[in-house]
Design a protein around this motif. Structure first.
Motif, PDB file in Angstrom:
ATOM      1  N   GLY A   5     -22.802 -94.735  32.042  1.00 27.62           N
ATOM      2  CA  GLY A   5     -22.129 -94.277  32.493  1.00 27.62           C
ATOM      3  C   GLY A   5     -21.660 -95.112  34.090  1.00 27.62           C
ATOM      4  O   GLY A   5     -21.663 -95.956  33.928  1.00 27.62           O
ATOM      5  N   GLY A  15     -20.436 -90.384  33.707  1.00 32.61           N
ATOM      6  CA  GLY A  15     -18.413 -89.504  33.900  1.00 32.61           C
ATOM      7  C   GLY A  15     -18.601 -88.197  33.840  1.00 32.61           C
ATOM      8  O   GLY A  15     -19.180 -87.406  32.908  1.00 32.61           O
ATOM      9  N   THR A  16     -17.432 -88.273  34.346  1.00 32.42           N
ATOM     10  CA  THR A  16     -16.459 -86.586  34.364  1.00 32.42           C
ATOM     11  C   THR A  16     -15.521 -86.212  33.942  1.00 32.42           C
ATOM     12  O   THR A  16     -15.230 -85.710  33.722  1.00 32.42           O
ATOM     13  CB  THR A  16     -16.896 -86.002  36.103  1.00 32.42           C
ATOM     14  OG1 THR A  16     -16.405 -87.253  36.011  1.00 32.42           O
ATOM     15  CG2 THR A  16     -18.957 -86.015  36.459  1.00 32.42           C
ATOM     16  N   SER A  17     -14.784 -87.996  33.395  1.00 37.14           N
ATOM     17  CA  SER A  17     -13.438 -87.597  33.233  1.00 37.14           C
ATOM     18  C   SER A  17     -12.963 -87.072  31.869  1.00 37.14           C
ATOM     19  O   SER A  17     -12.157 -86.623  31.602  1.00 37.14           O
ATOM     20  CB  SER A  17     -13.400 -89.137  33.221  1.00 37.14           C
ATOM     21  OG  SER A  17     -13.376 -89.610  32.365  1.00 37.14           O
ATOM     22  N   GLY A  18     -14.719 -86.940  30.505  1.00 38.11           N
ATOM     23  CA  GLY A  18     -14.725 -86.810  29.324  1.00 38.11           C
ATOM     24  C   GLY A  18     -13.569 -87.029  28.540  1.00 38.11           C
ATOM     25  O   GLY A  18     -13.761 -87.551  27.456  1.00 38.11           O
ATOM     26  N   ALA A  36     -18.289 -94.352  29.955  1.00 38.91           N
ATOM     27  CA  ALA A  36     -17.324 -93.695  30.432  1.00 38.91           C
ATOM     28  C   ALA A  36     -16.485 -94.166  30.974  1.00 38.91           C
ATOM     29  O   ALA A  36     -16.552 -95.932  31.599  1.00 38.91           O
ATOM     30  CB  ALA A  36     -18.220 -92.565  31.574  1.00 38.91           C
ATOM     31  N   GLU A  42     -12.862 -89.937  40.263  1.00 42.31           N
ATOM     32  CA  GLU A  42     -14.201 -90.477  40.550  1.00 42.31           C
ATOM     33  C   GLU A  42     -14.020 -91.845  40.525  1.00 42.31           C
ATOM     34  O   GLU A  42     -14.844 -92.369  41.951  1.00 42.31           O
ATOM     35  CB  GLU A  42     -14.791 -91.027  38.641  1.00 42.31           C
ATOM     36  CG  GLU A  42     -15.613 -89.512  38.048  1.00 42.31           C
ATOM     37  CD  GLU A  42     -15.898 -89.972  36.397  1.00 42.31           C
ATOM     38  OE1 GLU A  42     -14.292 -90.509  35.859  1.00 42.31           O
ATOM     39  OE2 GLU A  42     -16.698 -89.537  36.136  1.00 42.31           O
TER      40      GLU A  42
END
Ligand code: NAD
Length: 498
Positions: A5, A15-18, A36, A42
């Motif tokens: 991440g 990571g949160t973006s996918g 990520a 982010e």
């Protein structure tokens, strides 16, 4: 599957973006992790975190800032073996070579231990009647660094060491090909006493880079990578009001004069041409022997050495070089060798089709040598970034000098000769940033600065050395008058020295 991440506020953050990218083991072709790829949101969050932490760090006295680097250097040395293996496992270069990568960065950290002295300002007493004038160097605030895959230890440290020592917070966007070592470096900086938020690592690709270039809170951007991206980053950063230093690709020549010590030149070419599988911005990719006899002697001595190069995975501690970094790089380099053959260069040693037992899916290319390469060929004009050396035969010294002079790139160049006059003339006339005289890879030490000319560099301040202190600080000049007596009236004419 391991997921890599980001490292923000002193902590690992998923990571949160996918969106993710694969991280390979270049020796086997296997995916060993995913990394990520940050979204704009982010990146902005990491910058907000850095911005909040920065004023306190800037107000920390320079000796205390230096002490973090003293400790960090100690930690790098203590953990060197582990760090080098981590680097090699994603990059593919030999472990000894990875140590060199880390040590070149460590040396920049040693250099910035002198920050109390390096960041001192200037003072003129009595610049006018009762007037003192002084200049101070203040941090720019939040800086960012975007780094290439080929030196995941050295290049992040080139950037974050001076930036942080000067009192800035720093956002590092490493190469998505080998992101693990940069994160480990950030962990060690925290262990060395750096406050959380001063070094945030945000992984990503073009989206993260574009978010950096348009972020209103990032004041300065340092970039190292290929020339088209360097040019893009430089222009976009400038359009958005940021200072930028951007370093690009290279095509480094080595001139071999008839009086050169041929064994020394050949050994130098082997290391500089094939070390790290040619994936160095200071690799020598063009050999220019002067005169037919010199050329024949050179090629004759090179061939057996290239044929006996030991190529292996990073776990082979006797290997001279490893694989290329990705399948794309492998296809690209093989394609350029095909192109050289089509263009009519003489393929003396062919590295295509090299296979290593047990590592059939690795990205290995064998050492390759072209002779009779001409300046109009693609293989001469293009940065191949692989274990491919081109010999361009020159009739005389002036013809040899003209080749690197006319080339688009201007990173490094070397001359091998026993003639001091030729070497001196060469160093004076050549339009290239870093010159080696009987030194194949003239990478300047940390207390000098690193930077090429022409399409190898955009911007006016180099990496490390005193240039880096200038890049990561802004000058503020104060003119102060403390009247010694009561003064009458205002002055309406332009003040001049009386
Ligand atoms: P690269 O240009 O592909 O990538 C460099 C960085 O830019 C990476 O962080 C990457 O994520 C990012 N990036 C890639 N494409 C982008 C895009 N379209 N928009 C915005 N950002 C993008 O370079 P690389 O393959 O990682 O590294 C090899 C290159 O770097 C070679 O050309 C080499 O000569 C050069 N290099 C130069 C120096 C120097 O000091 N001059 C040093 C090392 C490497």
């Amino acid at each position: 599957m391991r997921e890599i991440g980001h490292f923000i506020g002193g902590k690992h953050v998923a990571g949160t973006s996918g969106r993710t990218s694969n991280v390979y083991n270049p020796a086997t072709g296997e995916v060993q992790a995913t990394v990520a790829l940050a979204s704009v949101e982010e990146l902005r969050a990491a910058v907000a975190n850095a911005k909040a932490a920065q004023p306190k760090w800037a107000a920390t006295n320079p000796q205390r800032r230096a002490r973090v680097f003293f400790k960090f250097v100690e930690l790098l040395n203590q953990n060197m073996d582990e760090l080098a293996v981590l680097l090699s496992s994603e990059h593919g270069k030999t472990v000894e070579d990875s140590k060199g990568d880390i040590i070149r960065g460590l040396e920049v950290c040693e250099f910035v231990c002198g920050i109390p002295h390096l960041q001192k300002g200037e003072f003129t007493e009595g610049a006018g009647p009762s007037i003192d004038m002084y200049s101070i160097r203040q941090p720019v605030g939040v800086g960012a660094g975007i780094t290439p895959f080929n030196f995941p230890g050295m290049i992040p440290m080139w950037m974050f060491a001076p930036a942080i020592a000067c009192g800035n917070a720093f956002i590092l966007k490493p190469s998505e090909r080998d992101p693990s070592l940069p994160i480990r470096l950030a962990e060690l900086m925290i262990e060395a006493g750096l406050p959380a938020g001063i070094l945030n690592v945000v992984n990503g690709d073009k989206a993260a880079v574009d978010a950096i270039l348009t972020d209103p809170d990032i004041a300065a951007v340092s970039f190292v990578g290929s020339t088209p991206i360097a040019r893009y980053v430089y222009g976009t950063a400038a359009m958005n009001g940021k200072r930028a230093q951007c370093f690009g690709g290279a095509k480094n020549h080595m001139i071999i004069m008839p009086d050169a010590d041929m064994d020394q030149a050949v050994n130098a070419l082997m290391g500089a041409g094939y070390g790290s599988a040619g994936e160095r911005c200071m690799a020598v990719s063009v050999a220019v022997p002067v005169g037919e006899d010199t050329a024949n002697r050179l090629v004759e001595k090179l061939v057996p050495k290239i044929e006996s190069l030991r190529i292996g995975p990073y776990t082979d501690d006797k290997a001279d070089m490893g694989p290329l970094v990705t399948k794309d790089a492998y296809n690209r380099v093989n394609g350029l060798i095909d192109r050289g053959v089509e263009e009519g260069a003489k393929l003396v040693v062919d590295g295509r089709g090299f296979k290593l037992q047990g590592y059939e899916d690795g990205y290995f290319v064998g050492g390759t040598l072209f002779d009779h390469v001409k300046p109009d060929m693609d293989i001469y004009k293009t940065e191949i970034f692989g274990p491919v050396l081109s010999v361009v035969r020159a009739k005389n010294y002036e013809d040899a000098l003209e080749l690197p002079m006319k080339h688009e790139y201007g990173n490094g160049v070397a001359i091998y000769t026993r003639d001091g006059d030729a070497a001196r003339d060469f160093a004076s006339r050549i339009n290239i940033g870093m010159i080696g005289v009987n030194v194949p890879i003239p990478v300047p030490l940390a207390y000098h600065s690193f930077g090429g000319w022409k399409a190898s560099s955009f911007g006016d301040l180099n990496q490390h050395g005193t240039d880096s202190i200038k890049f990561w600080t802004r000058t503020k000049t104060i003119t102060a008058r403390w009247p010694s007596g009561i003064k009458d009236g205002a002055e309406f004419v332009m003040p001049t020295m009386k």
